[in-house]
Motif scaffolding. Structure first.
Motif, mmCIF file in Angstrom:
data_model
loop_
_atom_site.group_PDB
_atom_site.id
_atom_site.type_symbol
_atom_site.label_atom_id
_atom_site.label_comp_id
_atom_site.label_asym_id
_atom_site.label_seq_id
_atom_site.Cartn_x
_atom_site.Cartn_y
_atom_site.Cartn_z
ATOM 1 N N ARG A 199 -1.866 5.725 2.536
ATOM 2 C CA ARG A 199 -1.989 6.692 1.355
ATOM 3 C C ARG A 199 -3.203 6.487 0.523
ATOM 4 N NH1 ARG A 199 4.380 6.753 -0.986
ATOM 5 N NH2 ARG A 199 5.440 7.787 0.890
ATOM 6 N N GLY A 200 -3.896 7.346 0.258
ATOM 7 C CA GLY A 200 -5.414 7.363 -0.510
ATOM 8 C C GLY A 200 -5.969 6.018 -0.123
ATOM 9 N N LEU A 201 -6.288 5.318 0.822
ATOM 10 C CA LEU A 201 -6.764 4.074 1.060
ATOM 11 C C LEU A 201 -8.217 4.107 0.476
ATOM 12 C CD1 LEU A 201 -5.652 2.134 4.096
ATOM 13 C CD2 LEU A 201 -5.083 1.695 1.632
ATOM 14 N N GLN A 202 -8.687 3.182 -0.018
ATOM 15 C CA GLN A 202 -10.077 3.312 -0.637
ATOM 16 C C GLN A 202 -10.604 1.699 -0.561
ATOM 17 O OE1 GLN A 202 -11.172 4.965 -4.140
ATOM 18 N NE2 GLN A 202 -9.699 6.270 -4.341
ATOM 19 N N ARG A 203 -11.644 1.386 0.000
ATOM 20 C CA ARG A 203 -12.141 0.094 0.297
ATOM 21 C C ARG A 203 -13.767 0.099 0.391
ATOM 22 N NH1 ARG A 203 -13.264 -4.568 -0.564
ATOM 23 N NH2 ARG A 203 -12.904 -6.248 0.971
ATOM 24 N N THR B 71 -12.094 -0.955 9.457
ATOM 25 C CA THR B 71 -11.513 -1.403 8.303
ATOM 26 C C THR B 71 -10.175 -0.948 8.037
ATOM 27 O OG1 THR B 71 -13.709 -1.289 7.265
ATOM 28 C CG2 THR B 71 -12.038 -1.128 5.695
ATOM 29 N N ALA B 72 -9.792 0.415 8.505
ATOM 30 C CA ALA B 72 -8.537 0.737 8.211
ATOM 31 C C ALA B 72 -7.424 -0.085 9.280
ATOM 32 C CB ALA B 72 -8.280 2.252 8.767
ATOM 33 N N LEU B 73 -7.982 -0.407 10.177
ATOM 34 C CA LEU B 73 -7.071 -1.573 11.176
ATOM 35 C C LEU B 73 -7.022 -2.582 10.676
ATOM 36 C CD1 LEU B 73 -5.966 -1.009 14.393
ATOM 37 C CD2 LEU B 73 -7.737 -2.561 14.799
ATOM 38 N N ARG B 74 -8.216 -3.269 9.912
ATOM 39 C CA ARG B 74 -7.663 -4.537 9.406
ATOM 40 C C ARG B 74 -6.798 -4.456 8.080
ATOM 41 N NH1 ARG B 74 -11.045 -8.709 10.753
ATOM 42 N NH2 ARG B 74 -11.495 -9.281 8.639
ATOM 43 N N VAL B 75 -6.925 -3.335 7.536
ATOM 44 C CA VAL B 75 -5.967 -3.353 6.328
ATOM 45 C C VAL B 75 -4.625 -3.147 6.734
ATOM 46 C CG1 VAL B 75 -5.191 -1.854 4.428
ATOM 47 C CG2 VAL B 75 -7.672 -2.078 4.995
ATOM 48 N N VAL B 76 -4.072 -2.606 7.864
ATOM 49 C CA VAL B 76 -2.845 -2.738 8.358
ATOM 50 C C VAL B 76 -2.444 -4.259 8.750
ATOM 51 C CG1 VAL B 76 -1.228 -1.864 10.236
ATOM 52 C CG2 VAL B 76 -2.911 -0.280 9.255
ATOM 53 N N ALA B 77 -3.341 -4.854 9.478
ATOM 54 C CA ALA B 77 -3.414 -6.104 9.989
ATOM 55 C C ALA B 77 -3.125 -7.196 8.738
ATOM 56 C CB ALA B 77 -4.399 -6.622 10.867
ATOM 57 N N GLY B 78 -3.561 -6.703 7.524
ATOM 58 C CA GLY B 78 -3.695 -7.751 6.388
ATOM 59 C C GLY B 78 -4.843 -8.473 6.401
ATOM 60 N N GLU C 258 -7.815 -7.199 5.705
ATOM 61 C CA GLU C 258 -8.678 -6.639 4.422
ATOM 62 C C GLU C 258 -7.640 -6.088 3.457
ATOM 63 O OE1 GLU C 258 -11.619 -6.558 3.918
ATOM 64 O OE2 GLU C 258 -12.598 -7.066 5.615
ATOM 65 N N HIS C 259 -8.095 -6.072 2.222
ATOM 66 C CA HIS C 259 -7.033 -5.694 1.074
ATOM 67 C C HIS C 259 -7.954 -4.443 0.591
ATOM 68 C CE1 HIS C 259 -3.956 -8.515 1.464
ATOM 69 N NE2 HIS C 259 -5.342 -9.629 1.371
ATOM 70 N N PRO C 260 -7.090 -3.309 0.335
ATOM 71 C CA PRO C 260 -7.852 -2.023 -0.149
ATOM 72 C C PRO C 260 -8.188 -2.174 -1.614
ATOM 73 C CG PRO C 260 -5.417 -1.705 0.093
ATOM 74 C CD PRO C 260 -5.692 -3.108 0.621
ATOM 75 N N ASP C 261 -8.931 -1.476 -2.196
ATOM 76 C CA ASP C 261 -9.539 -1.380 -3.497
ATOM 77 C C ASP C 261 -8.209 -0.502 -4.184
ATOM 78 O OD1 ASP C 261 -11.664 -3.039 -3.073
ATOM 79 O OD2 ASP C 261 -12.728 -1.137 -2.680
ATOM 80 N N VAL D 124 1.252 -7.650 1.461
ATOM 81 C CA VAL D 124 2.058 -8.814 2.297
ATOM 82 C C VAL D 124 0.907 -9.635 2.863
ATOM 83 C CG1 VAL D 124 3.396 -9.168 4.110
ATOM 84 C CG2 VAL D 124 4.149 -7.385 2.231
ATOM 85 N N PRO D 125 1.061 -10.987 2.985
ATOM 86 C CA PRO D 125 0.089 -11.943 3.895
ATOM 87 C C PRO D 125 -0.038 -11.346 5.519
ATOM 88 C CG PRO D 125 1.366 -13.178 2.499
ATOM 89 C CD PRO D 125 2.118 -11.960 2.210
ATOM 90 N N ALA D 126 -1.066 -11.544 6.034
ATOM 91 C CA ALA D 126 -1.132 -11.006 7.357
ATOM 92 C C ALA D 126 -0.134 -11.902 8.385
ATOM 93 C CB ALA D 126 -2.644 -11.447 7.781
ATOM 94 N N HIS D 127 0.258 -12.951 8.100
ATOM 95 C CA HIS D 127 1.151 -13.606 9.058
ATOM 96 C C HIS D 127 2.627 -13.300 8.877
ATOM 97 C CE1 HIS D 127 1.470 -16.254 5.284
ATOM 98 N NE2 HIS D 127 2.538 -16.676 5.702
#
Length: 386
Positions: free
Chosen positions: A26-30, A63-70, A72-75, A89-92
């Motif tokens: 939803r409206g991801l920005q990074r 970047t989108a994939l890494r945001v799902v994985a945790g 990267e954190h979106p702005d 939520v932390p990646a682990h």
């Protein structure tokens, strides 16, 4: 909401794996400095669906994939899994498995121990985790490689081990970051089919990042084409190819030629025919976007077009033909017909009576010293975007 895994495999559910989850951006920005990697990405992935994120380098797909994985954190914006916000939520603690381009196996561990590593970190007993790792090695077709170390395995085998390791914890979300790009062509095709088989068998919701359009079109339920951090179109492969929503999608997916034309409202004059426009009305000078299989070519001694080059592709040959308007178009015809049209042949071009896609006129690039048939292309003939 957190995604702590069950402590035992019995608690994790049936041996076929956990049910897939829905994923929603939803409206991801990074941004990274002055570079905007994601510019308001909105996308929903259905339960058990495989969606390929496709686009040129720098479009934001990884970047989108890494945001799902945790990682990267979106702005700004949110990521939801089954309707719950996991953005912070932390990646682990996310119920996701990830496979990287570079395998990332532990060199000092055997194939079996690599697969079992995540289970070990979750406190699963030795006997149980080895049994589960053995099942997964069998699932990916490597039951006889359990005692081998990564340096004793081929690239394709290492990537199968990495896939098995990602599946060991029964994730509801599987994230694949260009997992086939480091493999040779034959292994890539085989492993591509294996990934699809496993994904469908286990019902895992999967995001697959790639810049290879053939890979995306052959593997995914839907393909999400990204450009400059935004989603251009997300659709099933056949729809994406036949009805691209934008000129960028049309030219990035498959082969597309631009032919100068003149539009007058709902129709356009191109290659001697007046055809309806597929989309909004247009006026003035435009380019018509044509697939190579949509153009007909007929030998004619006094034809207004000329064959410049040919590329043999098996059952079909792709001709490069200069039209009367000076545009070079790609045309696919049966190879036995192409054999009757040597370089320099005069021909006439024709289009069937159906709507065509138009785009704003694009000035031709400066001519290259290389002949058309030597231009660098991807596996489906589109100039590589880097």
């Amino acid at each position: 909401m957190t995604f702590d895994q069950p402590k035992t495999l019995a608690e994790a559910g049936p041996q076929t794996g956990a049910a897939g989850a829905t994923i929603e951006f939803r409206g991801l920005q990074r941004s990274f400095g002055n570079v905007r990697a994601l510019a308001g990405l909105d996308l929903t992935v259905g339960r058990g669906e495989l969606v390929a994120l496709l686009g040129p380098s720098g479009c934001g797909k990884t970047t989108a994939l890494r945001v799902v994985a945790g990682f990267e954190h979106p702005d700004a914006g949110e990521v939801l899994v089954d309707g719950e916000d996991i953005t912070r939520v932390p990646a682990h603690r996310r119920d996701a498995g990830m496979v990287f381009q570079s395998y990332s196996l532990f060199p000092h561990l055997s194939a079996l121990d690599n697969v079992a590593f995540g289970l070990r970190m979750r406190g699963v007993g030795r006997a149980e985790r080895r049994a589960r790792a053995g099942e997964l090695l069998d699932l990916v077709g490597l039951p006889d490689r359990a005692d081998r170390y990564p340096h004793q395995l081929s690239g394709g085998q290492q990537q199968r081990i990495a896939l098995a390791r990602a599946l060991a914890l029964r994730p509801r979300v599987l994230l694949l970051d260009e997992p086939l790009s480091a493999l040779d062509a034959r292994v890539r095709l085989t492993l591509r089919d294996e990934i699809r088989r496993l994904q469908q068998e286990l019902g895992i919701t999967t995001l697959f990042v790639t810049h290879d359009q053939e890979e995306a079109l052959s593997l995914a339920d839907r393909v999400a084409v990204m450009n400059a951090g935004r989603l251009e179109q997300c659709a099933p492969p056949a729809e994406l190819y036949a009805r691209p929503a934008t000129a960028f999608v049309a030219e990035f997916v498959g082969v597309m030629s631009r032919v100068p034309a003149h539009a007058d409202g709902a129709v356009v004059r191109v290659l001697g025919r007046t055809l309806p426009i597929d989309g909004d009305p247009a006026h003035g000078d435009v380019d018509v976007l044509l697939r190579p299989e949509s153009i007909e070519v007929v030998a004619a001694a006094d034809g207004s077009a000329q064959v410049l080059g040919a590329a043999f592709l098996g059952a079909v040959t792709r001709l490069s033909v200069r039209s009367a308007a000076g545009a070079t178009v790609k045309i696919d015809i049966p190879s036995h017909v192409a054999a009757t049209l040597p370089l320099g042949s005069r021909v006439e071009l024709a289009l069937p009576e159906r709507p065509v896609l138009v785009a704003p006129r694009k000035e031709p690039a400066r001519s290259s010293s290389r002949p058309p048939h030597e231009e660098g292309t991807t596996t489906m003939g589109v100039p590589r975007s880097g």
